[in-house]
Write a protein that holds these residues in place. Sequence first.
Motif, PDB file in Angstrom:
ATOM      1  N   VAL A 131      17.232 -27.345 -18.759  1.00  0.00           N
ATOM      2  CA  VAL A 131      17.153 -28.563 -18.397  1.00  0.00           C
ATOM      3  C   VAL A 131      15.487 -29.052 -18.201  1.00  0.00           C
ATOM      4  O   VAL A 131      14.679 -28.271 -17.414  1.00  0.00           O
ATOM      5  CB  VAL A 131      17.870 -29.000 -16.965  1.00  0.00           C
ATOM      6  N   ASN A 132      14.970 -29.960 -19.041  1.00  0.00           N
ATOM      7  CA  ASN A 132      13.518 -30.260 -18.894  1.00  0.00           C
ATOM      8  C   ASN A 132      13.485 -31.795 -18.379  1.00  0.00           C
ATOM      9  O   ASN A 132      14.046 -32.601 -18.740  1.00  0.00           O
ATOM     10  CB  ASN A 132      12.976 -30.308 -20.241  1.00  0.00           C
ATOM     11  N   ILE A 133      12.502 -31.824 -17.033  1.00  0.00           N
ATOM     12  CA  ILE A 133      12.752 -33.152 -16.515  1.00  0.00           C
ATOM     13  C   ILE A 133      11.408 -33.843 -17.073  1.00  0.00           C
ATOM     14  O   ILE A 133      10.314 -33.718 -16.775  1.00  0.00           O
ATOM     15  CB  ILE A 133      12.435 -32.493 -15.033  1.00  0.00           C
ATOM     16  N   GLY A 134      12.038 -34.796 -17.641  1.00  0.00           N
ATOM     17  CA  GLY A 134      10.961 -35.796 -18.382  1.00  0.00           C
ATOM     18  C   GLY A 134      10.779 -37.053 -17.497  1.00  0.00           C
ATOM     19  O   GLY A 134      11.251 -36.929 -16.220  1.00  0.00           O
ATOM     20  N   SER A 135      10.425 -38.030 -18.076  1.00  0.00           N
ATOM     21  CA  SER A 135      10.003 -39.510 -17.141  1.00  0.00           C
ATOM     22  C   SER A 135      10.160 -40.702 -18.144  1.00  0.00           C
ATOM     23  O   SER A 135       9.706 -40.390 -19.239  1.00  0.00           O
ATOM     24  CB  SER A 135       8.675 -39.320 -16.431  1.00  0.00           C
ATOM     25  N   ILE A 136      10.245 -41.668 -17.551  1.00  0.00           N
ATOM     26  CA  ILE A 136       9.995 -42.913 -18.501  1.00  0.00           C
ATOM     27  C   ILE A 136       8.615 -42.886 -18.542  1.00  0.00           C
ATOM     28  O   ILE A 136       8.282 -44.144 -19.533  1.00  0.00           O
ATOM     29  CB  ILE A 136      10.494 -44.158 -17.382  1.00  0.00           C
ATOM     30  N   GLY A 137       7.772 -42.443 -17.824  1.00  0.00           N
ATOM     31  CA  GLY A 137       6.225 -42.539 -18.396  1.00  0.00           C
ATOM     32  C   GLY A 137       5.921 -42.003 -19.515  1.00  0.00           C
ATOM     33  O   GLY A 137       5.145 -42.409 -20.336  1.00  0.00           O
ATOM     34  N   GLY A 138       6.947 -40.951 -19.947  1.00  0.00           N
ATOM     35  CA  GLY A 138       7.044 -40.751 -21.486  1.00  0.00           C
ATOM     36  C   GLY A 138       7.425 -41.400 -22.593  1.00  0.00           C
ATOM     37  O   GLY A 138       7.502 -41.359 -23.890  1.00  0.00           O
ATOM     38  N   ILE A 139       8.057 -42.848 -22.050  1.00  0.00           N
ATOM     39  CA  ILE A 139       8.471 -44.135 -22.898  1.00  0.00           C
ATOM     40  C   ILE A 139       7.511 -45.259 -22.956  1.00  0.00           C
ATOM     41  O   ILE A 139       7.297 -45.650 -23.965  1.00  0.00           O
ATOM     42  CB  ILE A 139       9.852 -44.177 -22.371  1.00  0.00           C
ATOM     43  N   ILE A 140       7.179 -45.179 -21.675  1.00  0.00           N
ATOM     44  CA  ILE A 140       6.454 -46.857 -21.721  1.00  0.00           C
ATOM     45  C   ILE A 140       4.963 -46.429 -21.426  1.00  0.00           C
ATOM     46  O   ILE A 140       4.498 -45.357 -20.704  1.00  0.00           O
ATOM     47  CB  ILE A 140       6.912 -47.728 -20.406  1.00  0.00           C
ATOM     48  N   PRO A 141       3.813 -47.420 -21.600  1.00  0.00           N
ATOM     49  CA  PRO A 141       2.438 -47.219 -21.482  1.00  0.00           C
ATOM     50  C   PRO A 141       2.003 -47.583 -20.168  1.00  0.00           C
ATOM     51  O   PRO A 141       1.201 -48.598 -20.068  1.00  0.00           O
ATOM     52  CB  PRO A 141       1.968 -47.865 -22.684  1.00  0.00           C
ATOM     53  N   TYR A 142       2.665 -46.952 -19.089  1.00  0.00           N
ATOM     54  CA  TYR A 142       2.392 -47.268 -17.461  1.00  0.00           C
ATOM     55  C   TYR A 142       0.877 -47.182 -17.375  1.00  0.00           C
ATOM     56  O   TYR A 142       0.281 -45.721 -17.652  1.00  0.00           O
ATOM     57  CB  TYR A 142       3.482 -46.458 -16.756  1.00  0.00           C
ATOM     58  N   LEU A 143       0.252 -48.142 -16.726  1.00  0.00           N
ATOM     59  CA  LEU A 143      -1.060 -48.113 -16.580  1.00  0.00           C
ATOM     60  C   LEU A 143      -1.523 -47.027 -15.419  1.00  0.00           C
ATOM     61  O   LEU A 143      -0.721 -46.750 -14.627  1.00  0.00           O
ATOM     62  CB  LEU A 143      -1.639 -49.440 -16.101  1.00  0.00           C
ATOM     63  N   TYR A 144      -2.472 -46.675 -15.732  1.00  0.00           N
ATOM     64  CA  TYR A 144      -3.264 -45.359 -14.890  1.00  0.00           C
ATOM     65  C   TYR A 144      -2.472 -44.309 -15.109  1.00  0.00           C
ATOM     66  O   TYR A 144      -3.098 -43.053 -14.422  1.00  0.00           O
ATOM     67  CB  TYR A 144      -3.303 -45.854 -13.477  1.00  0.00           C
ATOM     68  N   GLY A 145      -1.516 -44.028 -16.126  1.00  0.00           N
ATOM     69  CA  GLY A 145      -0.695 -42.911 -16.200  1.00  0.00           C
ATOM     70  C   GLY A 145      -0.952 -42.419 -17.492  1.00  0.00           C
ATOM     71  O   GLY A 145      -0.171 -41.464 -18.019  1.00  0.00           O
ATOM     72  N   SER A 146      -2.174 -42.740 -18.351  1.00  0.00           N
ATOM     73  CA  SER A 146      -2.081 -42.396 -19.808  1.00  0.00           C
ATOM     74  C   SER A 146      -1.983 -40.868 -19.801  1.00  0.00           C
ATOM     75  O   SER A 146      -1.056 -40.409 -20.831  1.00  0.00           O
ATOM     76  CB  SER A 146      -3.381 -42.782 -20.382  1.00  0.00           C
ATOM     77  N   SER A 147      -2.618 -39.890 -19.235  1.00  0.00           N
ATOM     78  CA  SER A 147      -2.649 -38.472 -19.355  1.00  0.00           C
ATOM     79  C   SER A 147      -1.142 -37.995 -19.011  1.00  0.00           C
ATOM     80  O   SER A 147      -0.684 -37.124 -19.530  1.00  0.00           O
ATOM     81  CB  SER A 147      -3.669 -37.716 -18.666  1.00  0.00           C
ATOM     82  N   TYR A 148      -0.686 -38.530 -17.540  1.00  0.00           N
ATOM     83  CA  TYR A 148       0.534 -37.853 -17.161  1.00  0.00           C
ATOM     84  C   TYR A 148       1.858 -38.434 -18.407  1.00  0.00           C
ATOM     85  O   TYR A 148       2.464 -37.508 -18.812  1.00  0.00           O
ATOM     86  CB  TYR A 148       0.732 -38.645 -15.706  1.00  0.00           C
ATOM     87  N   ASN A 149       1.706 -39.696 -18.648  1.00  0.00           N
ATOM     88  CA  ASN A 149       2.601 -40.240 -19.688  1.00  0.00           C
ATOM     89  C   ASN A 149       2.422 -39.237 -21.034  1.00  0.00           C
ATOM     90  O   ASN A 149       3.580 -38.980 -21.457  1.00  0.00           O
ATOM     91  CB  ASN A 149       2.169 -41.523 -20.011  1.00  0.00           C
ATOM     92  N   ALA A 150       1.392 -38.734 -21.561  1.00  0.00           N
ATOM     93  CA  ALA A 150       1.128 -38.061 -22.612  1.00  0.00           C
ATOM     94  C   ALA A 150       1.892 -36.657 -22.255  1.00  0.00           C
ATOM     95  O   ALA A 150       2.481 -36.035 -23.369  1.00  0.00           O
ATOM     96  CB  ALA A 150      -0.243 -37.861 -22.996  1.00  0.00           C
TER      97      ALA A 150
END
Length: 288
Positions: A131-150
């Motif tokens: 099980v790999n814990i991903g995030s909606i941050g990997g889907i949407i371009p949430y501001l201030y989270g560009s590196s985390y989202n990546a």
Amino acid sequence: MSRSRFALVTGCGQGGIGEALVTEYTRRGIHAIATVLPQEASDHLSEAGITFFPLDVTIEKSVTDLKASVQKLTGGHLDILINCAGIAYTMTAIDTDVVAAQRMFDVNVFGPMRMVYHFHDMIIRSTGTIVNIGSIGGIIPYLYGSSYNATKAALQHWSNTLRVEMAPFDVKVITVISGEVSTNILKNDAHRQIPEGSYYSPLAENFKQHVTRTPQGATDRFQYAANVVAQSLKPRPPAWFWYGSFTGMIRFLDTFGWRTVWDSMLWRMFDLGKLKQEHCTRITDSGS
């Protein structure tokens, strides 16, 4: 006589998702194995009677030492591996400290890679589940989270390929797309500020409020854990499991919306109109 079942969860510091996951596995009668950073408090695990070992997923020897301990405990079997260890780094894309982003990639992306590299034989032997814990941050371009989202986008795509590659061995791979969950992941970002002289300086106060916020409407981490654990125990789990606040709307828009469907929403949410106005004023003043 059937053997005991074992679930290994990385990143089980107090107040996080990992702690909730090992608590739920224990409640279900599965032998949970937690990991915490070598210098991290572990009283919350020992008091709950949960087996734990030190682990830093960025250090190869730490992972191999953990494997030796787990092999000894389980007899070489591992039914479930949950890659939960993760850190956040909050900053605008243009002001990103690349060294800090590299550290985050080492934990959030290369950490799961190290774990699977070293533990895959035990999981295959048990025809287990990753099980790999991903995030909606990997889907949407949430501001201030560009590196985390990546990091989450990278983890999710790697997890997709891992699922296909592990199928011949009857190993199941689940990618969890987590919504807003009530955890303390932002604790190390609360001090962060927009750098002086940044183009984003007009939003410095907005940024401060963002990194010190208490997320509204976030899913309780124990409720989240109960649902993720339930999926991990299914004989035929979903490839992607969306769970947590806002995942329903985000899943719908990601499936049916256009690629820039998020832009206007995030523009309003993060007050980019104010930034635009300040920028235009600065250009006008410098030209006069």
